[in-house]
Write a protein that holds these residues in place. Structure first.
Motif, short mmCIF file in Angstrom:
data_model
loop_
_atom_site.label_atom_id
_atom_site.label_comp_id
_atom_site.label_asym_id
_atom_site.label_seq_id
_atom_site.Cartn_x
_atom_site.Cartn_y
_atom_site.Cartn_z
N PRO A 57 70.21 106.66 20.14
CA PRO A 57 70.79 106.45 21.38
C PRO A 57 70.05 105.68 22.47
O PRO A 57 69.38 107.29 22.79
CB PRO A 57 72.21 106.69 21.23
N ARG A 58 70.57 105.30 23.35
CA ARG A 58 69.98 104.84 24.45
C ARG A 58 70.31 106.00 25.84
O ARG A 58 71.58 106.31 25.30
CB ARG A 58 69.75 103.85 24.83
N ASN A 59 68.89 106.32 26.17
CA ASN A 59 69.48 107.17 27.71
C ASN A 59 70.55 108.48 27.22
O ASN A 59 71.69 108.74 27.31
CB ASN A 59 69.87 106.93 28.24
N LEU A 60 70.04 109.78 26.40
CA LEU A 60 70.47 110.64 25.56
C LEU A 60 70.55 111.95 26.21
O LEU A 60 69.21 112.91 26.73
CB LEU A 60 70.30 110.65 24.13
N MET A 61 71.64 112.20 27.68
CA MET A 61 71.42 113.80 27.14
C MET A 61 72.64 114.43 26.31
O MET A 61 73.60 114.66 25.89
CB MET A 61 72.91 113.54 28.53
N LEU A 62 72.03 115.57 26.13
CA LEU A 62 73.21 116.32 25.74
C LEU A 62 73.11 117.97 26.08
O LEU A 62 72.65 118.33 28.26
CB LEU A 62 71.62 117.29 24.67
N MET A 63 74.33 118.38 26.27
CA MET A 63 75.13 119.23 26.70
C MET A 63 75.65 120.27 26.17
O MET A 63 76.55 120.14 25.10
CB MET A 63 75.71 118.63 28.18
N ALA A 64 75.48 121.70 26.51
CA ALA A 64 76.54 122.91 26.08
C ALA A 64 76.42 123.75 26.79
O ALA A 64 76.15 124.09 28.25
CB ALA A 64 75.60 123.20 24.65
N GLY A 65 77.27 124.73 26.42
CA GLY A 65 77.95 126.09 27.04
C GLY A 65 77.26 126.79 26.96
O GLY A 65 76.32 127.09 25.61
N ALA A 66 76.30 127.83 27.91
CA ALA A 66 75.76 129.54 27.72
C ALA A 66 75.99 129.65 26.33
O ALA A 66 75.09 130.53 25.85
CB ALA A 66 75.42 129.85 28.87
N TRP A 67 77.82 129.89 26.68
CA TRP A 67 78.42 131.60 25.71
C TRP A 67 79.15 130.49 24.62
O TRP A 67 79.51 130.50 23.52
CB TRP A 67 79.27 131.93 27.00
N GLU A 68 78.69 129.24 23.97
CA GLU A 68 78.44 128.23 23.22
C GLU A 68 76.92 128.11 22.22
O GLU A 68 76.34 127.29 21.82
CB GLU A 68 79.38 127.19 23.29
#
Length: 495
Positions: A173-184
């Motif tokens: 998809p357009r302009n993709l930010m991926l995000m996750a917690g450091a503890w997962e």
């Protein structure tokens, strides 16, 4: 007791004032944001409208498995207060959505729900159709990625939080930010894999090829939803993709005020309950004179009961397909495990006193305190707490299944109060986590419990704190069973 009466009444008054303050602050956080409950093509959607005079950008926020629109509300309010219209759908099988979950036969079900919420945004005059985005958590992250790939002309940016496996490309998809917690760990690893598939860090927002990974420190799978760093990062990403200047997002304090409210209710209860109870001997409670024999070694008995329940449930799973038993996922298996553990526990010699009619009254009172402390204000902040009609039939069934274990636990704590009683209860909870974790790793349909098992001590600590001062096993067991049954009724998806 009379000598402490003024102190108790003073503590009760202070608790009431803290509760009133918490309600005031939670309601204040929503001022300037209008909330509408709508339904489009069978998908319930909560729409948050900021107080702006011009059409505003819009974002669809999709929850994860066993979540609801309420779980995303804390994050959504931050965006709304920064001038973004937010659409919060209940995905199929979840919350208020009456469409059964059917991802085995219809893997596109959730992305269609996201598209339905997107179409709702496009139908609203308050929304600037040129500036739209999608944000999803866990299961919802995959749904938003898929919907974003199908709606390239509508969606300018996607934020995928704690994603699993998906298919992405350098420009879709357009302009993709991926995000996750450091503890997962597993979800963070999945996010890094998706970033590589999407072409790596960098890209051009004007071309829709921007990609990035944001890691939220000290956050796990659920906690990441309530971190201000996550909220501001997503807002900044949308603003960059839309080439807009959006007001800075202030921290949303509503979860902290909910926690203060919960603490205030506990203080109020602990201050008042001694004024209405009297210390009773075991014989007056209907216990046999050697009642200590029926409550000794609670940790050992809890461990043996948990092991027996896990082995029994694994055996039952070889004969009966348990996944989706009764039309709901996870809840029946967990409740059945608790039923088996409770029966084993009672069979090992733990004996509750004879039930009395007054136990029913106390059980209702204890349950009312739990509802006031946990759910009433929680429903305004982050909990889908009030079951819609189509979920209510599960409540008595799940409560009855949990009751033997809850009564056995309450009986094991008879005569143990204060820090010692809470410590024993916490120890039993940890033993329960380990033994139910074994079953969750093996029995079909229970794997998701491994993700939320760290929440179990929290869910049991509150009933223990409320019921311990009363020292009535049947009342405490009834309240705990109803509280857990209520949670399981609302939490997991229907199929």
């Amino acid at each position: 007791m009379n000598g402490h009466r003024p102190l108790r009444l003073g503590a009760a008054l202070m608790a009431v004032l803290l509760m009133a303050l918490a309600w005031w602050m939670v309601l204040a956080a929503e001022r300037g944001v209008q909330s509408l409950s709508l339904t489009r093509d069978g998908v319930p959607v909560t729409l948050l409208l900021p107080a702006v005079s011009e059409p505003a950008p819009g974002v669809v926020m999709a929850h994860g498995f066993a979540g609801s629109e309420r779980l995303m509300r804390h994050w959504a309010l931050t965006l709304a207060r920064s001038g973004v219209v937010v659409a919060l759908p209940d995905l199929s099988g979840h919350g208020r959505n009456q469409t059964p979950l059917d991802w085995w036969n219809d893997p596109e079900q959730f992305q269609r729900d996201v598209q339905t919420a997107l179409d709702l945004l496009l139908s609203r005059p308050e929304v600037d159709h040129r500036h739209l985005g999608l944000l999803g958590h866990s299961l919802g992250a995959g749904a938003t990625i898929d919907a974003g790939k199908l709606r390239l002309n509508d969606v300018s940016a996607v934020v995928a939080v704690s994603p699993g496996q998906s298919e992405v490309g350098p420009d879709s998809p357009r302009n993709l930010m991926l995000m996750a917690g450091a503890w997962e760990g597993p979800f963070l690893a999945a996010a890094r894999t998706l970033l590589e598939q999407a072409g790596g860090e960098g890209g051009d927002t004007l071309q829709g090829t921007a990609r990035t990974l944001t890691v939220i420190p000290h956050a796990e799978h659920i906690g990441v939803l309530f971190r201000h760093e996550a909220h501001t990062a997503s807002l900044g990403w949308f603003a960059q993709a839309w080439d807009l200047s959006l007001p800075a997002a202030d921290p949303n304090p509503t979860l902290a005020w909910w926690l203060l409210h919960l603490l205030a209710v506990l203080i109020l209860w602990r201050a008042l309950v001694p004024l209405f109870t009297r210390r009773e001997s075991p014989s007056l409670l209907g216990m046999h004179p050697d009642w200590l024999d029926h409550t000794r070694r609670p940790l050992l008995r809890a461990a043996l009961s948990g092991i027996g329940a896990s082995v029994a449930l694994i055996g039952i799973g070889e004969v009966i397909y348990l996944d989706g038993l009764g039309g709901i996922l996870v809840s029946p298996q967990f409740a059945l495990w608790l039923a088996l553990a409770g029966l084993f526990w009672l069979a090992l010699g733990t004996r509750p006193p004879r039930p009395e009619w007054s136990d029913l009254g106390w059980g209702v009172a204890l349950f009312g305190v739990l509802m006031l402390a946990f759910g009433v204000l929680g429903a305004k902040v982050w909990l889908a707490w009030w079951p819609p009609l189509h979920r209510l039939p599960y409540l008595p069934i799940l409560t009855l299944l949990i009751l033997p274990w809850a009564v056995a636990l309450s009986t094991a704590l008879l005569g143990q109060e204060g820090i010692r009683g809470f410590g024993v209860g916490l120890g039993i909870t940890l033993v329960t986590m380990v033994t139910v974790g074994v079953a969750a790793a093996v029995v079909d349909g229970m794997m998701f419990l491994l993700i939320i098992l760290p929440l179990l001590p929290v869910m049991l600590a509150l009933p223990l704190l409320v019921s311990l001062p009363v020292q009535r096993p049947w009342a405490g067991g009834l309240a705990m069973a109803a509280f857990l049954g209520w949670t399981l009724t609302m939490m997991f998806p229907l199929i």
